[in-house]
Design a protein around this motif. Structure first.
Motif, short mmCIF file in Angstrom:
data_model
loop_
_atom_site.label_atom_id
_atom_site.label_comp_id
_atom_site.label_asym_id
_atom_site.label_seq_id
_atom_site.Cartn_x
_atom_site.Cartn_y
_atom_site.Cartn_z
N VAL A 76 0.81 -1.23 0.00
CA VAL A 76 0.00 0.00 0.00
C VAL A 76 0.84 1.27 0.00
O VAL A 76 1.77 1.42 0.78
CB VAL A 76 -0.94 -0.01 1.23
N VAL A 77 0.49 2.18 -0.92
CA VAL A 77 1.10 3.52 -0.93
C VAL A 77 -0.03 4.56 -0.90
O VAL A 77 -1.11 4.32 -1.43
CB VAL A 77 1.98 3.76 -2.19
N PRO A 78 0.21 5.73 -0.27
CA PRO A 78 -0.83 6.76 -0.26
C PRO A 78 -0.92 7.46 -1.62
O PRO A 78 0.03 7.43 -2.40
CB PRO A 78 -0.34 7.74 0.81
N THR A 79 -2.07 8.06 -1.91
CA THR A 79 -2.22 8.89 -3.10
C THR A 79 -2.40 10.34 -2.64
O THR A 79 -2.48 10.60 -1.44
CB THR A 79 -3.45 8.49 -3.94
N THR A 80 -2.52 11.26 -3.58
CA THR A 80 -2.72 12.66 -3.18
C THR A 80 -4.16 12.90 -2.73
O THR A 80 -4.46 13.93 -2.14
CB THR A 80 -2.41 13.62 -4.35
N GLN A 81 -5.05 11.97 -2.99
CA GLN A 81 -6.43 12.08 -2.52
C GLN A 81 -6.53 11.53 -1.10
O GLN A 81 -6.34 10.32 -0.90
CB GLN A 81 -7.37 11.30 -3.46
N PRO A 82 -6.82 12.39 -0.12
CA PRO A 82 -6.94 11.87 1.25
C PRO A 82 -7.98 10.76 1.32
O PRO A 82 -9.05 10.86 0.71
CB PRO A 82 -7.40 13.10 2.05
N GLY A 83 -7.65 9.70 2.05
CA GLY A 83 -8.59 8.59 2.20
C GLY A 83 -8.42 7.51 1.15
O GLY A 83 -8.98 6.43 1.27
N LEU A 84 -7.68 7.83 0.09
CA LEU A 84 -7.49 6.84 -0.98
C LEU A 84 -6.04 6.36 -1.03
O LEU A 84 -5.11 7.16 -1.19
CB LEU A 84 -7.86 7.44 -2.34
N ASP A 85 -5.86 5.05 -0.86
CA ASP A 85 -4.54 4.43 -1.00
C ASP A 85 -4.53 3.54 -2.23
O ASP A 85 -5.59 3.16 -2.75
CB ASP A 85 -4.20 3.60 0.24
N LEU A 86 -3.33 3.19 -2.66
CA LEU A 86 -3.17 2.38 -3.87
C LEU A 86 -2.25 1.19 -3.59
O LEU A 86 -1.25 1.33 -2.90
CB LEU A 86 -2.55 3.25 -4.97
N ALA A 87 -2.64 0.03 -4.13
CA ALA A 87 -1.70 -1.08 -4.21
C ALA A 87 -1.27 -1.13 -5.68
O ALA A 87 -2.06 -1.50 -6.55
CB ALA A 87 -2.34 -2.38 -3.77
#
Ligand SMILES: Nc1ncnc2c1ncn2[C@@H]1O[C@H](COP(=O)(O)OP(=O)(O)O)[C@@H](O)[C@H]1O
Ligand SMILES: [Mg+2]
Length: 279
Positions: A76-87
């Motif tokens: 998991v890494v964070p995105t610039t959208q708060p609340g949204l993470d990405l695998a």
């Protein structure tokens, strides 16, 4: 023990709007205060390159999770959208199908990778899938509670949709999952084209209530925003028609998840990114 609800965005036809729907649906739900994880299961890694372009350098990606049985929580890494993470997808994604073919319980590898207490805080997991019905996509279907099917307004969508429906039926029977189709979403809707009406009428006749009431209209912003590494919510101003379409899609998703007995935390008003307080 894993995350709340998992929804796969799937259609083995390429270019129908899967990635556009997965990314913006995930972002829209995160803007409503839900914790969302987007898992990129496409060998092309489009969702990854939209949301976190440098994630290709992340040492643990989804491919590694599936090839080496590592938990998705490690990717998991964070995105610039708060609340949204990405695998993020990762370069070895193209090898996964071949590798899985010889693995015992090969349809459930992703399901296992999602079963991690660290993923429990996610209210919603959205899976973006590849344009073919290989083991990777089968894993996505097996790991999901629901499948959301984007259908573009083109000639002859039914043949592919029948194959997808049969595949889902086979998965339910042979793997023993209870994955259901949450609905079909029309994409690239252009009311000036006669084909739009024809396709819509045919789909409504075939799928009835399963059709989402609103589609995603054709919109050049959906073509342009990915190259700016932005979701439609970042790219368009308030009142943009792409944003509007995705707000309606989020509304309907919430309604259908609730009707299916899936719990989401209460919705919060649309948030603009708040600065993160140092802890
Ligand atoms: N509603 C839309 N209007 C205009 N272009 C769109 C729309 N949805 C998707 N696109 C564009 O069409 C192409 C295919 O969409 P994409 O979401 O990548 O499909 P898939 O993931 O199914 O291959 C992309 O260039 C995308 O930007
Ligand atoms: Mg895609």
């Amino acid at each position: 023990m894993g995350p709340g609800t998992t929804v796969a965005v799937a259609n083995q036809k390429g270019g129908v709007g899967k990635t556009t729907v997965a990314v913006n649906l995930a972002a829209g739900m995160a803007r409503r205060g839900r914790r969302v994880l987007l898992v990129d299961l496409d060998i092309q890694g489009s969702a990854t390159s939209i949301l976190v372009p440098n994630a290709v350098e992340h040492p643990i990606d989804v491919a590694r999770c599936l090839l080496e049985k590592v938990s998705l929580a490690d990717a998991v890494v964070p995105t610039t959208q708060p609340g949204l993470d990405l695998a993020p997808a990762g370069e070895r994604m193209a090898l996964v199908d071949l590798h899985l073919a010889s693995v015992l319980g090969r349809e459930r590898v992703l399901e296992r990778a999602l079963r991690d207490a660290r993923l429990k805080p996610y209210d919603l997991v959205v899976l973006d899938t590849a344009p073919y019905l290989g083991l990777l996509t089968l894993n996505a279907i097996v790991a999901s509670h629901h499948v959301l099917v984007p259908v573009s307004c083109e000639y002859l969508p039914m043949l592919g949709l029948k194959l997808l429906r049969d595949t889902l039926e086979n998965v339910r029977e042979q793997v023993g999952t209870d994955t259901t189709v949450l609905g079909y979403v029309l994409t690239m809707v252009d009311r000036r084209e006669r084909i739009t009406e024809e396709v819509e009428a045919l789909l409504r006749q075939t799928f009835g209530e399963r059709m989402f009431p609103h589609g995603i209209r054709v919109n050049t912003h959906h073509k342009a925003s990915p190259s700016h590494h932005q979701t439609i919510f970042d790219y368009e101003g308030k009142g943009g028609k792409g944003r509007e379409d995705f707000e309606l899609l989020c509304d309907e998703l919430e309604r259908r998840l609730e009707a299916a007995g899936r719990r989401l935390p209460p919705r919060m008003p649309s948030i603009s990114p708040a600065p993160i307080e140092p802890s």
